[in-house]
Design a protein around this motif. Structure first.
Motif, PDB file in Angstrom:
ATOM      1  N   LYS A  20      -3.343  -4.030  -0.170  1.00 58.04           N
ATOM      2  CA  LYS A  20      -3.977  -3.580  -1.438  1.00 58.04           C
ATOM      3  C   LYS A  20      -3.127  -2.615  -1.726  1.00 58.04           C
ATOM      4  O   LYS A  20      -2.462  -1.658  -0.815  1.00 58.04           O
ATOM      5  CB  LYS A  20      -5.284  -3.388  -0.889  1.00 58.04           C
ATOM      6  CG  LYS A  20      -6.400  -4.603  -0.960  1.00 58.04           C
ATOM      7  CD  LYS A  20      -7.284  -4.152  -0.822  1.00 58.04           C
ATOM      8  CE  LYS A  20      -8.552  -5.479  -0.670  1.00 58.04           C
ATOM      9  NZ  LYS A  20      -9.933  -5.494  -0.380  1.00 58.04           N
ATOM     10  N   GLU A  21      -2.932  -2.815  -3.543  1.00 58.46           N
ATOM     11  CA  GLU A  21      -2.417  -1.790  -3.338  1.00 58.46           C
ATOM     12  C   GLU A  21      -2.535  -0.489  -2.767  1.00 58.46           C
ATOM     13  O   GLU A  21      -1.673   1.121  -2.512  1.00 58.46           O
ATOM     14  CB  GLU A  21      -2.650  -1.005  -5.200  1.00 58.46           C
ATOM     15  CG  GLU A  21      -2.143  -0.098  -5.531  1.00 58.46           C
ATOM     16  CD  GLU A  21      -1.927   0.038  -7.133  1.00 58.46           C
ATOM     17  OE1 GLU A  21      -1.461   0.809  -7.931  1.00 58.46           O
ATOM     18  OE2 GLU A  21      -2.694  -0.669  -7.606  1.00 58.46           O
TER      19      GLU A  21
ATOM     20  N   GLU B  82      -0.087   2.566  -0.645  1.00 63.74           N
ATOM     21  CA  GLU B  82       0.539   3.528  -0.833  1.00 63.74           C
ATOM     22  C   GLU B  82       0.279   4.570   0.556  1.00 63.74           C
ATOM     23  O   GLU B  82       0.456   5.358   0.743  1.00 63.74           O
ATOM     24  CB  GLU B  82      -0.545   4.026  -2.035  1.00 63.74           C
ATOM     25  CG  GLU B  82      -0.577   3.011  -3.565  1.00 63.74           C
ATOM     26  CD  GLU B  82      -1.691   3.788  -4.442  1.00 63.74           C
ATOM     27  OE1 GLU B  82      -2.404   4.601  -3.839  1.00 63.74           O
ATOM     28  OE2 GLU B  82      -1.376   3.471  -5.554  1.00 63.74           O
TER      29      GLU B  82
END
Length: 341
Positions: A247-248, A252
């Protein structure tokens, strides 16, 4: 049916107090009858970050318990307060998302029997002895325990890759027991020294997807950062396998430090790192965590060496694991690995 459900699963696993006392550097598991062990500071943190209200905590647990009994009456799961709180905290007290996480947690066992069958520390002693993973004895200043992975220690001819996953899962199960971890989360430190083509290409995209799915959507733990050090050129290919499944927000949280220890120390202070990574906490010692897990053998037998928890349960259409990827997909990813190598 409800009586049968409760007789199977309402109680938490038995814990040997003498074994726990020998590992005082790591918090012990919660007591059979729940009472909050969080400090006032962590209670405030849980309220702010997890929407956990102390005055509603047990009411929320009961609400989730009622949902399980109503919607999944055949699911063989623990229903004690401490266990269900893990899932509520991991999904910020959203009942529906917490229930889905619980279903994913149990679905993983059915979808991946080679990992979960007879899962107990004695079956992964060779992984622990090799030094593939450990937990550092000191948490970081934010109270997060640091899970140290060294994938370069594993050679494909030594044993199957799933044994590493088994050791990782047992470690996560132990890490998530203390309420402090449920609130603070954990940090991963992955040292890729010695990782080459044989390690990078062995798991394959489908296995990589399963591992990522467990960590993201199938386990009640908050992974706050993933620090990668000493990554070789081939890591670009490794990350190409993993990234499509992240997932983003999780993607990150990956930080690549290379061999720059000063960069690592900006994320994890030297005071909690072993000297191998420029720290001041003494040499890296794999023994304490290995002994802690092995001393909890009976606890894990009660938890995992039981009948299929999903037998007779009806799961929603959304599943944790998708279909296995085709050969063309695997060849495309493998070509990226060779290119980076």
């Amino acid at each position: 049916m409800a009586d049968q459900h409760e007789s199977i699963s309402l109680n938490s696993p038995l814990v040997d107090p003498s074994a726990a006392a020998e590992h005082s550097w790591f918090p012990g598991p919660p007591p059979p009858i729940y009472f909050c062990t969080l400090s006032p500071e962590l209670v405030a943190k849980a309220r702010e970050e997890l929407q956990e209200k102390p005055e509603w905590r047990l009411r929320d647990v009961q609400a989730l318990r009622d949902m399980i009994l109503k919607e999944q009456p055949n699911l063989r799961t623990r229903l004690d307060d401490a266990f269900l709180l893990r899932f509520l905290r991991a999904r910020k007290f959203d009942y529906d998302r917490a229930l889905q996480l619980l279903l994913n947690y149990h679905a993983g066992r059915k979808a991946w029997p080679e990992v979960f069958k007879d899962l107990k520390p004695s079956t992964v002693k060779h992984v622990l002895d090799l030094g593939f993973l450990t937990v550092l004895p000191r948490p970081d200043p934010n109270g997060r325990h640091i899970l140290c992975l060294r994938p370069g220690k594993w050679k494909p001819n030594d044993y199957p890759f799933v044994d590493n996953v088994r050791a990782l899962y047992l470690t996560l199960e132990k890490l998530i027991q203390p309420e402090e971890t449920q609130v603070n989360g954990v940090v991963i430190l992955a040292d890729y020294t010695g990782v080459g083509m044989s390690q990078a290409s062995n798991p394959g995209p489908f296995l990589a997807k399963k591992v990522v799915s467990v960590l993201q959507d199938g386990f009640p733990i908050r992974i706050k950062a993933v620090n990668i050090i000493n990554e070789p050129r081939i890591f670009k290919g490794i990350f190409a396998i993993i990234k499509p499944f992240l997932k983003e927000k999780m993607a990150e949280r990956y930080v690549l430090h290379g061999s720059d220890l000063r960069s690592l120390h900006r994320s994890i202070p030297r005071s909690v790192l072993p000297q191998e990574y420029g720290g001041t906490a003494g040499p890296l010692d794999m023994g304490p965590w290995s002994r802690l897990l092995l001393d909890c053998e009976e606890e894990f037998i009660v938890e995992f060496c039981q009948p299929d928890p999903l037998e007779g349960a009806e799961l929603p259409e959304a599943t944790l694991y998708g279909a296995e990827q085709d050969d063309d997909t695997f060849r495309a990813v493998r070509s990226q690995l060779y290119y980076c190598y």
